[in-house]
Enzyme design. Structure first.
Site, PDB file in Angstrom:
ATOM      1  N   GLN A  94       0.973  -1.219   0.113  1.00 51.58           N
ATOM      2  CA  GLN A  94      -0.006   0.072   0.010  1.00 51.58           C
ATOM      3  C   GLN A  94       0.811   1.249   0.108  1.00 51.58           C
ATOM      4  O   GLN A  94       1.777   1.373   0.859  1.00 51.58           O
ATOM      5  CB  GLN A  94      -0.747  -0.050   1.239  1.00 51.58           C
ATOM      6  CG  GLN A  94      -1.942   1.134   1.105  1.00 51.58           C
ATOM      7  CD  GLN A  94      -2.998   1.342   2.450  1.00 51.58           C
ATOM      8  OE1 GLN A  94      -2.672   0.456   3.271  1.00 51.58           O
ATOM      9  NE2 GLN A  94      -3.769   2.188   2.391  1.00 51.58           N
ATOM     10  N   HIS A 100      -8.446   1.678  -0.156  1.00 53.92           N
ATOM     11  CA  HIS A 100      -8.814   1.717  -1.810  1.00 53.92           C
ATOM     12  C   HIS A 100      -9.002   0.087  -2.311  1.00 53.92           C
ATOM     13  O   HIS A 100      -7.877  -0.470  -2.202  1.00 53.92           O
ATOM     14  CB  HIS A 100      -8.171   2.496  -2.621  1.00 53.92           C
ATOM     15  CG  HIS A 100      -6.533   2.264  -2.416  1.00 53.92           C
ATOM     16  ND1 HIS A 100      -6.019   2.885  -1.453  1.00 53.92           N
ATOM     17  CD2 HIS A 100      -5.618   1.733  -3.399  1.00 53.92           C
ATOM     18  CE1 HIS A 100      -4.551   2.633  -1.606  1.00 53.92           C
ATOM     19  NE2 HIS A 100      -4.509   1.677  -2.740  1.00 53.92           N
ATOM     20  N   HIS A 102      -8.652  -2.086  -5.882  1.00 58.25           N
ATOM     21  CA  HIS A 102      -8.176  -1.947  -7.283  1.00 58.25           C
ATOM     22  C   HIS A 102      -9.077  -2.965  -7.913  1.00 58.25           C
ATOM     23  O   HIS A 102      -9.418  -4.036  -7.524  1.00 58.25           O
ATOM     24  CB  HIS A 102      -6.979  -2.569  -7.435  1.00 58.25           C
ATOM     25  CG  HIS A 102      -5.586  -1.664  -6.729  1.00 58.25           C
ATOM     26  ND1 HIS A 102      -4.911  -0.981  -7.547  1.00 58.25           N
ATOM     27  CD2 HIS A 102      -5.447  -1.609  -5.549  1.00 58.25           C
ATOM     28  CE1 HIS A 102      -3.655  -0.404  -6.691  1.00 58.25           C
ATOM     29  NE2 HIS A 102      -4.302  -0.594  -5.468  1.00 58.25           N
TER      30      HIS A 102
HETATM   31  P1  AMP Z   1      -1.531   1.039  -3.534  1.00 59.68           P
HETATM   32  O1  AMP Z   1       0.009   0.874  -4.160  1.00 59.68           O
HETATM   33  O2  AMP Z   1      -2.460  -0.166  -3.211  1.00 59.68           O
HETATM   34  O3  AMP Z   1      -1.729   2.107  -2.325  1.00 59.68           O
HETATM   35  O4  AMP Z   1      -2.387   2.084  -4.845  1.00 59.68           O
HETATM   36  C1  AMP Z   1      -2.358   3.508  -5.049  1.00 59.68           C
HETATM   37  C2  AMP Z   1      -2.485   3.613  -6.451  1.00 59.68           C
HETATM   38  O5  AMP Z   1      -2.918   4.593  -6.520  1.00 59.68           O
HETATM   39  C3  AMP Z   1      -1.532   3.197  -7.261  1.00 59.68           C
HETATM   40  O6  AMP Z   1      -1.877   2.017  -8.304  1.00 59.68           O
HETATM   41  C4  AMP Z   1      -1.256   4.544  -8.147  1.00 59.68           C
HETATM   42  O7  AMP Z   1      -1.023   4.021  -9.390  1.00 59.68           O
HETATM   43  C5  AMP Z   1      -2.510   4.931  -7.906  1.00 59.68           C
HETATM   44  N1  AMP Z   1      -2.497   6.513  -8.122  1.00 59.68           N
HETATM   45  C6  AMP Z   1      -1.368   7.510  -7.361  1.00 59.68           C
HETATM   46  N2  AMP Z   1      -1.862   8.653  -7.627  1.00 59.68           N
HETATM   47  C7  AMP Z   1      -2.894   8.817  -8.325  1.00 59.68           C
HETATM   48  C8  AMP Z   1      -3.649   9.881  -9.037  1.00 59.68           C
HETATM   49  N3  AMP Z   1      -3.320  11.112  -8.872  1.00 59.68           N
HETATM   50  N4  AMP Z   1      -4.850   9.431  -9.418  1.00 59.68           N
HETATM   51  C9  AMP Z   1      -5.168   8.087  -9.678  1.00 59.68           C
HETATM   52  N5  AMP Z   1      -4.321   7.053  -9.126  1.00 59.68           N
HETATM   53  C10 AMP Z   1      -3.400   7.324  -8.547  1.00 59.68           C
END
Ligand code: AMP
Length: 114
Positions: A94, A100, A102
């Site tokens: 994370q 969140h 996915h």
């Molecule tokens: P996690 O690694 O599970 O915390 O997922 C965070 C996700 O947020 C990653 O897949 C990123 O690519 C995505 N992310 C980061 N910044 C943004 C943004 N501004 N808009 C959309 N997604 C984002």
């Protein structure tokens, strides 16, 4: 006091996002770095840092988020299947401290994850 998380700033429309769904409890938008042809993040508007931080009282909200994922999978035409991922904490991968899901689909996904 800690500043807003990235996702809270998206909820508050301080940062643009490609929003695909919104209701009173949740927001869904396309991942900025997609790992599949469909890669959508589904988040609660309530600030919960991770699944590990969710309370027993958040059960209905968590269920609601999964139903939003289901509905989006239908809308996105993911009849061949899809993957729902909930990364939690450092070892879980994370990177944004706002819970969140996915939703990944439109390609075959391998298992196990890295
Ligand atoms: P996690 O690694 O599970 O915390 O997922 C965070 C996700 O947020 C990653 O897949 C990123 O690519 C995505 N992310 C980061 N910044 C943004 C943004 N501004 N808009 C959309 N997604 C984002």
């Amino acid at each position: 006091m800690a500043g807003k998380t990235l996702f809270k700033r998206i909820i508050d429309r301080e940062i643009p996002a490609d929003i695909v769904y919104e209701d009173d409890l949740s927001l869904a938008f396309r991942d900025i770095n997609p790992q599949a042809p469909v890669h959508i993040l589904v988040i609660p508007k309530q600030e919960i840092a991770s699944l590990a931080d969710a309370g027993d009282e958040d059960g209905a909200l968590l269920g609601h988020l999964l139903l939003v994922v289901r509905n989006l999978a239908r809308e996105q035409g993911l009849a061949n299947g899809f993957r729902t991922v909930l990364n939690t904490g450092g070892h879980g991968g994370q990177t944004v401290p706002h819970l969140h899901f996915h939703l990944l689909g439109k390609r075959a996904l391998s298992w196990p994850p890295g």
